[in-house]
Design an enzyme around this catalytic site. Structure first.
Site, mmCIF file in Angstrom:
data_model
loop_
_atom_site.group_PDB
_atom_site.id
_atom_site.type_symbol
_atom_site.label_atom_id
_atom_site.label_comp_id
_atom_site.label_asym_id
_atom_site.label_seq_id
_atom_site.Cartn_x
_atom_site.Cartn_y
_atom_site.Cartn_z
ATOM 1 N N ASP A 188 51.812 -10.248 51.710
ATOM 2 C CA ASP A 188 50.412 -10.291 51.320
ATOM 3 C C ASP A 188 50.053 -9.039 50.531
ATOM 4 O O ASP A 188 50.655 -7.973 50.711
ATOM 5 C CB ASP A 188 49.510 -10.392 52.549
ATOM 6 N N ARG A 189 49.047 -9.159 49.703
ATOM 7 C CA ARG A 189 48.652 -8.047 48.837
ATOM 8 C C ARG A 189 48.442 -6.730 49.599
ATOM 9 O O ARG A 189 48.921 -5.680 49.157
ATOM 10 C CB ARG A 189 47.389 -8.430 48.065
#
Length: 259
Positions: A54-55
């Site tokens: 995830d970012r």
């Protein structure tokens, strides 16, 4: 320049910074700096993603240098043959360790899944967790006179969306900086007093069998300045906070996979 943790003729692993997208996404069309393109430009050849982070999550990101190797690595992920180790900072004190077997209903994205209408059944989700260090800081947050934090190691056996965040929230010890499943008041206090202004989740290590040579391989990613400053403030001297590099084990003698 991204930190390259490991590279050979078949694969490459980098230490993904928090806040970076793995690849371009229509969810953020304006973002031009992404891991895949940066690695491609840095090493001068195309790369193929085999998993994602995830970012807001930092740490080990593995990529193939050909579609064939990428496919072999993807199969290892899909068949749960790759062990993933994460570290996280939680709200409160979580003692000991255990295996959490708690099914999760699939989270739908507001944009990507906007046409989905039928609720889906809970999916199996299993996570190992182990408390490594704890601290109590003299900072009043809400009704509590002090702030407590726990450093944990997490190893997911399944790969559900936001599994680690949701499992820790289920235990009522959400990951610091989790804006969706966490504690907003605690997050703001951790940012203001200790500089923990993002999701405190780091993909520390991947353990797997090299898809071409057949060697057991462990790739570790060290933690960035936010983690290092936190450990200094909290008095945490866990070796994992500085661990980085690659470990090889003797070849098993099995036939090597062909590519």
């Amino acid at each position: 320049m991204l930190e390259i943790l490991y590279q050979d003729p078949w694969l490459v692993a980098v230490n993904k910074p928090a806040g970076w997208l793995v690849h371009r996404s229509w969810l953020d069309r304006k973002e031009k700096v992404v891991v895949m393109q940066t690695v491609r430009d840095q090493i001068g050849q195309h790369v193929f993603t085999v998993h994602r982070l995830d970012r807001p999550t930092s740490g080990v990101l593995l990529m193939g240098l050909s579609s064939d190797v990428g496919c072999l690595l993807s199969q290892q992920f899909e068949q749960h043959q790759i062990k993933k180790t994460y570290h996280a900072v939680l709200r409160g004190w979580l003692d000991g360790g255990d295996t959490l077997d708690y099914p999760l209903i699939e989270e739908l994205d507001k944009i990507a899944d906007k046409f989905a209408t039928e609720p889906r059944a809970p999916q199996p989700a299993v996570t190992d967790y182990q408390s490594l260090a704890q601290v109590e800081m003299p900072v009043a947050i809400g009704k509590y006179p002090s702030a407590r934090y726990t450093l944990v190691a997490l190893s997911p056996h399944t790969g559900r969306k936001h599994q680690l965040r949701r499992h820790m929230a289920h235990l009522r010890h959400p990951i610091i900086g989790d804006s969706k499943h966490g504690d907003l008041r605690q997050n703001r206090a951790a940012a203001a007093h200790f500089g923990l202004d993002r999701l405190m989740l780091h993909a520390s290590a991947l353990s797997f069998t090299h898809p071409v040579t057949g060697e057991p391989l462990v790739i570790r990613a060290g933690m960035d300045d936010v983690w290092q400053q936190m450990s200094a403030q909290f008095g945490w001297n866990e070796p994992i906070l500085n661990a980085t590099g690659v470990e090889f084990a003797p070849a098993s003698g099995q036939d090597k996979p062909t590519v």
